[in-house]
Motif scaffolding. Structure first.
Motif, mmCIF file in Angstrom:
data_model
loop_
_atom_site.group_PDB
_atom_site.id
_atom_site.type_symbol
_atom_site.label_atom_id
_atom_site.label_comp_id
_atom_site.label_asym_id
_atom_site.label_seq_id
_atom_site.Cartn_x
_atom_site.Cartn_y
_atom_site.Cartn_z
ATOM 1 N N LEU A 159 32.069 110.826 81.475
ATOM 2 C CA LEU A 159 32.514 109.464 81.770
ATOM 3 C C LEU A 159 32.025 108.477 80.711
ATOM 4 N N ILE A 160 30.739 108.563 80.378
ATOM 5 C CA ILE A 160 30.166 107.623 79.413
ATOM 6 C C ILE A 160 30.762 107.819 78.027
ATOM 7 N N GLU A 161 30.895 109.071 77.601
ATOM 8 C CA GLU A 161 31.332 109.346 76.227
ATOM 9 C C GLU A 161 32.831 109.226 76.038
ATOM 10 N N LYS A 162 33.610 109.694 77.019
ATOM 11 C CA LYS A 162 35.035 109.856 76.789
ATOM 12 C C LYS A 162 35.930 108.886 77.549
ATOM 13 N N ARG A 163 35.455 108.333 78.647
ATOM 14 C CA ARG A 163 36.386 107.600 79.502
ATOM 15 C C ARG A 163 35.997 106.154 79.772
ATOM 16 N N CYS A 164 34.890 105.704 79.205
ATOM 17 C CA CYS A 164 34.460 104.315 79.396
ATOM 18 C C CYS A 164 34.257 103.634 78.047
ATOM 19 N N LYS A 165 34.835 102.459 77.875
ATOM 20 C CA LYS A 165 34.717 101.757 76.599
ATOM 21 C C LYS A 165 33.307 101.218 76.375
ATOM 22 N N ARG A 166 32.671 100.785 77.444
ATOM 23 C CA ARG A 166 31.342 100.199 77.336
ATOM 24 C C ARG A 166 30.477 100.624 78.518
ATOM 25 N N MET A 167 29.237 100.158 78.497
ATOM 26 C CA MET A 167 28.323 100.488 79.576
ATOM 27 C C MET A 167 27.493 99.262 79.930
ATOM 28 N N VAL A 168 27.542 98.888 81.195
ATOM 29 C CA VAL A 168 26.725 97.794 81.709
ATOM 30 C C VAL A 168 25.489 98.400 82.371
ATOM 31 N N VAL A 169 24.310 97.961 81.946
ATOM 32 C CA VAL A 169 23.056 98.487 82.490
ATOM 33 C C VAL A 169 22.416 97.405 83.363
ATOM 34 N N VAL A 170 22.366 97.667 84.668
ATOM 35 C CA VAL A 170 21.758 96.714 85.599
ATOM 36 C C VAL A 170 20.248 96.944 85.590
ATOM 37 N N ILE A 171 19.533 96.002 84.995
ATOM 38 C CA ILE A 171 18.094 96.140 84.805
ATOM 39 C C ILE A 171 17.331 95.535 85.985
ATOM 40 N N SER A 172 16.377 96.289 86.506
ATOM 41 C CA SER A 172 15.494 95.812 87.575
ATOM 42 C C SER A 172 14.224 96.646 87.525
ATOM 43 N N ARG A 199 28.939 100.218 73.325
ATOM 44 C CA ARG A 199 28.312 98.906 73.339
ATOM 45 C C ARG A 199 27.651 98.709 74.694
ATOM 46 N N LEU A 200 26.331 98.777 74.731
ATOM 47 C CA LEU A 200 25.584 98.600 75.959
ATOM 48 C C LEU A 200 25.333 97.124 76.218
ATOM 49 N N ILE A 201 25.507 96.724 77.471
ATOM 50 C CA ILE A 201 25.283 95.333 77.858
ATOM 51 C C ILE A 201 24.274 95.306 78.992
ATOM 52 N N PRO A 202 23.014 94.933 78.694
ATOM 53 C CA PRO A 202 22.005 94.840 79.749
ATOM 54 C C PRO A 202 22.231 93.586 80.602
ATOM 55 N N VAL A 203 22.108 93.760 81.921
ATOM 56 C CA VAL A 203 22.271 92.649 82.854
ATOM 57 C C VAL A 203 21.035 92.563 83.740
ATOM 58 N N ILE A 204 20.452 91.383 83.828
ATOM 59 C CA ILE A 204 19.340 91.127 84.748
ATOM 60 C C ILE A 204 19.836 90.173 85.831
ATOM 61 N N TYR A 205 19.673 90.566 87.099
ATOM 62 C CA TYR A 205 20.190 89.706 88.169
ATOM 63 C C TYR A 205 19.076 89.185 89.096
ATOM 64 N N LYS A 206 17.860 89.717 88.924
ATOM 65 C CA LYS A 206 16.731 89.229 89.717
ATOM 66 C C LYS A 206 15.459 89.313 88.885
ATOM 67 N N ARG A 207 14.471 88.543 89.291
ATOM 68 C CA ARG A 207 13.212 88.492 88.555
ATOM 69 C C ARG A 207 12.542 89.864 88.539
ATOM 70 N N MET A 208 11.912 90.191 87.393
ATOM 71 C CA MET A 208 11.216 91.463 87.246
ATOM 72 C C MET A 208 9.713 91.244 87.136
ATOM 73 N N THR A 209 8.977 92.215 87.646
ATOM 74 C CA THR A 209 7.519 92.168 87.511
ATOM 75 C C THR A 209 7.040 93.127 86.435
ATOM 76 N N LYS A 210 7.918 94.058 86.048
ATOM 77 C CA LYS A 210 7.580 95.047 85.028
ATOM 78 C C LYS A 210 8.196 94.635 83.687
ATOM 79 N N PRO A 211 7.657 95.156 82.587
ATOM 80 C CA PRO A 211 8.194 94.805 81.261
ATOM 81 C C PRO A 211 9.633 95.276 81.089
ATOM 82 N N PHE A 212 10.405 94.511 80.326
ATOM 83 C CA PHE A 212 11.785 94.882 80.015
ATOM 84 C C PHE A 212 11.769 96.185 79.209
#
Length: 244
Positions: A159-172, A199-212
Motif C-alpha cells: 500500500l505504501i510503496e505502490k498504491r499511495c501517493k503520500r503518507m500522513v503520519v499522525v504523531i502522538s 512525501r511524508l507529512i507529519p501531523v500533530i493534533y494534541k499536545r505531546m509530553t515526549k520528544p518529537f
C-alpha cells in the motif's frame, strides 16, 4: 486507455502497481530473441534506454523484468497505459490483447494514514474533513480499507510503496510506542527516491509530553494544536495531498 469493464484510466496507474502475473507473462513473450517480432530489446529502445544499458541487460535471466524495474524508477511517466501503448507501437498487439484481461486495476489512494489505535478518533475527523467534503481525497485507513486475512507487513508495504501517493503520519505520545507505526514510517523513509519518492507529512493534533521523533524532524509539520493556524489546517493539508 481504460479497461473494458472500468472507467479507470490506465495512463494514471503507475507501472509499479503492475502485478507479478503480468510481469512474468511479459517475460515469456519478450525475453526470447526474435528476428521478426519486437522483443525486450525493442521495448527497451522504445523506452529510451541507451545501447550500453541494453547490452548490460543481456546478462540477466529476465531482461524484460529489469527493463520494467528501471523504467519505473527513472521516470514518473512509466504507467500501465504507457506500457500498453509502447507495445502497440511496436506492433505487439498480440501481447496487449493477451494481457488485457490479466491487468487488474488496483485501488489507488492520495495518502496512507499512519496512526495508532488511540488516535483513531482524529483519523475519523480526518476522513470527514478530507473525504466527505469538496476536497474528495481518498485516504487509505488500514482498519477500514484492508480486508481481514492479509499478511499485515506485506499488504502494508504494498500500500505504501505502490498504491499511495503520500503518507500522513499522525504523531502522538502513543505513536512513539507503536511498533506498527515505527515500521510504516521507516519503510516509507527507506523507499528509493528514484523508484517512488514518498512525501511524508507529519501531523500533530494534541499536545505531546515526549520528544518529537528524530527521524521526522527535517519535515514540515502540520500542527493542529496551534489555535492561530487551526482555521486553515485542513485546507493546508488537503492542498499538500492534492499536489501531483
Amino acid at each position: 486507455m481504460a479497461c473494458a469493464d472500468s472507467e479507470v484510466d490506465l495512463e494514471k496507474i503507475p507501472l509499479v502497481a503492475l502485478n507479478m502475473t503480468v510481469r512474468k507473462k511479459l517475460g515469456l513473450y519478450l525475453n526470447p530473441k526474435h528476428t521478426v517480432a519486437a522483443d525486450w530489446m525493442a521495448l527497451a529502445e522504445a523506452m529510451g534506454f541507451t545501447y550500453l544499458e541494453i547490452k548490460n541487460y543481456e546478462v540477466s535471466k529476465n531482461p524484460t523484468g529489469m527493463v520494467l524495474e528501471d523504467w519505473q524508477a527513472r521516470t514518473t511517466e512509466a504507467s500501465v497505459g504507457k506500457l500498453l501503448s509502447v507495445l502497440s507501437e511496436l506492433d505487439r498487439k498480440d501481447i496487449v490483447e493477451d494481457l488485457r484481461h490479466l491487468i487488474s486495476v488496483p485501488e489507488m489512494f492520495d495518502a496512507f494514514i499512519c496512526y495508532c489505535q488511540s488516535d483513531f478518533a482524529f483519523v475519523h475527523e480526518m476522513i470527514r474533513e478530507l473525504e466527505q467534503t469538496d476536497y474528495k481525497l481518498k485516504l487509505c485507513v488500514f482498519d477500514r480499507d484492508v480486508l481481514p486475512g492479509s499478511c499485515v507487513w506485506t499488504i502494508t508495504s504494498e500500500l505504501i510503496e505502490k498504491r499511495c501517493k503520500r503518507m500522513v503520519v499522525v504523531i502522538s505520545d502513543e505513536y512513539l510506542d507503536s511498533d506498527d507505526c515505527d515500521f510504516q514510517t521507516k519503510f516509507a523513509l527507506s523507499l528509493c527516491p528514484g523508484a517512488r519518492s514518498k512525501r511524508l507529512i507529519p501531523v500533530i493534533y494534541k499536545r505531546m509530553t515526549k520528544p518529537f521523533p528524530s527521524i521526522l524532524r527535517f519535515l514540515t509539520i502540520c500542527d493542529y494544536t496551534r489555535p492561530c493556524t487551526q482555521a486553515w489546517f485542513w485546507t493546508r493539508l488537503a492542498k499538500a495531498l492534492s499536489l501531483p
